[in-house]
Design a protein around this motif. Structure first.
Motif, PDB file in Angstrom:
ATOM      1  N   SER A  56       0.816  -1.113   0.265  1.00 14.06           N
ATOM      2  CA  SER A  56       0.128  -0.041   0.025  1.00 14.06           C
ATOM      3  C   SER A  56       0.958   1.291   0.226  1.00 14.06           C
ATOM      4  O   SER A  56       1.948   1.138   0.622  1.00 14.06           O
ATOM      5  CB  SER A  56      -0.897  -0.041   1.231  1.00 14.06           C
ATOM      6  N   LYS A  57       0.298   2.365  -0.512  1.00 13.82           N
ATOM      7  CA  LYS A  57       1.006   3.532  -0.640  1.00 13.82           C
ATOM      8  C   LYS A  57       0.151   4.601   0.201  1.00 13.82           C
ATOM      9  O   LYS A  57      -0.749   4.235   0.776  1.00 13.82           O
ATOM     10  CB  LYS A  57       0.888   3.976  -2.143  1.00 13.82           C
ATOM     11  N   ASP A  58       0.887   5.596   0.540  1.00 17.40           N
ATOM     12  CA  ASP A  58       0.346   6.627   1.375  1.00 17.40           C
ATOM     13  C   ASP A  58      -1.124   7.150   1.034  1.00 17.40           C
ATOM     14  O   ASP A  58      -1.827   7.624   1.746  1.00 17.40           O
ATOM     15  CB  ASP A  58       1.253   7.888   1.904  1.00 17.40           C
ATOM     16  N   ASP A  59      -1.175   7.325  -0.468  1.00 19.57           N
ATOM     17  CA  ASP A  59      -2.379   8.038  -1.040  1.00 19.57           C
ATOM     18  C   ASP A  59      -3.601   7.074  -1.224  1.00 19.57           C
ATOM     19  O   ASP A  59      -4.657   7.335  -1.449  1.00 19.57           O
ATOM     20  CB  ASP A  59      -2.059   8.394  -2.260  1.00 19.57           C
TER      21      ASP A  59
END
Length: 88
Positions: A56-59
């Motif tokens: 997962s990415k921060d966005d």
């Protein structure tokens, strides 16, 4: 209602967070963070949730699995170069 997933490397902290959330009526589940050694190959199998969390990415978006492996290979190569005294 969505489920909240708590992650921590502290089993005691994780247990307390989940207990408090459940007492407040919130659906919660624990997920212990994996150490570098546990992410190594060979090693214990990781769950689908742990893999999705890792990608997962921060966005809110996620890396494709192939992107994740590419990043991991680059990171491992960089660490190996540092260990052997080479600079990028």
């Amino acid at each position: 209602m969505k489920t909240i997933t708590f992650t921590s490397d502290s089993e005691k902290k994780l247990s307390l967070l989940v207990e408090v959330a459940r007492e407040m009526g919130v659906k919660a589940k624990p997920m212990r963070e994996l150490t570098d050694e546990e992410m190594g190959i060979p090693g214990p199998k990781i769950s689908k949730e742990q893999l999705e969390d890792w990608l997962s990415k921060d966005d809110g978006e996620s890396f494709e699995l192939s992107e994740g492996f590419k990043i991991m290979k680059q990171d491992l190569a960089s660490k190996l170069k540092k260990k052997n005294g080479h600079r990028n």
